[in-house]
Motif scaffolding. Structure first.
Motif: not given
Length: 337
Positions: A44-50, A256-257, A266-269, A303-307
């Motif tokens: 749940t925390t990950a969802c609102y952080t995303i 970072i993402g 999404i992945i970073g958060a 540029g971040g992991i995913f650029g």
């Protein structure tokens, strides 16, 4: 809408639905035992952080402007939604309707704050804009510490618990989809053009200030929705929680993402939301870990992991199908010989 795009949306929706059903089966089967509610809470925390990180990426990645006061918009959404549901709590409305009203109130309040801040601030650029957003977040925090309706510096408690994982998951999916559609729309392409060359965009007749304020407002709107989810999950609010460091965490996750990649957000958060829980015994060093990860990313992946790369289930299936067809063609040719 082109047929291929409709097909892509349907396939990606089916993929999201499968992920949701798998998580639902995992939690409802109690396979994790006593850790079920704990893991559900992390999700749940990950969802609102995303939602928060993706909304900040609209500014940082797609508009090219840094903001270190995004937690201020989250706090506006959190307090506004808590006040609204507090007034409606005894009206007999279903919990789901209250949840939707909380999201609407939080998003609209934060969007109004975004317009109020964006119109004067977005005439500035770079470091100056960053300083203004920090000042805004501090002003909001101090104001909430002095208004009686927000608790007057004390904890605003007794907020109705509405943010269960299943509702929050779909709220996150809808918000990310809307942000993706905004980025891919005509407005998003104009904002990207402004990021690439501010002077050329202005010279070609684009109302730069309007589009920047629009993006700022949209970003604030989704930050307010994340704040509403946060308020009705934590059920208590303290103004000091929405400080400079909280905004810095969101910016770290964006960088970072990958700035300009919603997939990276999404992945970073999700990763950085789970990291403090995984390393709970080293909680004191959480920000140190963030710093180390950020330095490593800046060295090896600036540029971040995913650029700017975006994941697409349709594209993945197309590649797998293409490889299979080529393999079958080669095998067929060998048999024919």
């Amino acid at each position: 809408m082109p047929k291929e795009r409709k097909k892509s949306y349907v396939i990606n929706f089916i993929g999201v639905l499968i992920v949701f059903l798998l998580l639902m089966a995992l939690f409802e089967s109690n396979m994790l035992g006593s850790r079920t509610n704990y893991i559900k809470g992390i999700c749940t925390t990950a969802c609102y952080t995303i939602i928060m990180v993706a909304s900040l990426n609209l500014l940082t990645g797609f508009m090219g402007e840094f903001s270190l006061g995004h937690a201020g918009f989250m706090s506006v959404g959190a307090y506004a939604s808590a006040i609204v549901t507090g007034f409606l709590d005894n009206t007999g409305l279903p919990a789901f309707v209250l949840f939707l009203l909380a999201l609407a109130a939080g998003g609209l309040a934060a969007a109004a704050a975004g317009v109020a801040v964006g119109i004067p601030a977005l005439r500035l650029r770079g470091d100056y804009l960053c300083i203004v957003t920090v000042a805004f977040a501090e002003i909001i925090r101090v104001a909430f510490c002095n208004f009686e309706i927000t608790g007057g510096g004390r904890t605003l408690s007794g907020i109705t618990s509405l943010s269960n994982f299943y509702w929050v998951f779909w709220a996150m999916v809808i918000c990310v989809c809307l942000m993706y559609m905004f980025v891919r729309s005509r407005f998003g392409r104009v904002v990207t053009a402004i990021r690439e060359d501010y002077i050329a965009a202005s010279a070609s007749g684009i109302n730069v200030t309007f589009y920047k304020v629009l993006t700022f407002t949209v970003s604030a709107f989704f930050a307010g929705i994340a704040g509403a989810i946060y308020a009705h999950y934590m059920t208590a609010l303290i103004p000091t929680n929405f400080d400079f460091m909280y905004s810095a965490e969101f910016l770290t996750e964006v960088i970072i993402g990958g700035t300009g990649s919603l997939t990276g957000s999404i992945i970073g958060a999700a990763f950085l939301s789970a990291l403090p829980e995984v390393m709970r015994q080293f909680a004191t060093y959480r920000m140190l870990m963030y710093s180390v990860v950020l330095v490593l990313v800046m060295i090896f992946k600036p540029g971040g992991i995913f650029g700017t790369w975006e994941f697409s289930l349709t594209r993945l299936l197309g590649r797998l199908t293409g490889k299979k067809q080529r393999k079958n063609a080669v095998s067929g040719g060998a048999v024919h010989e």
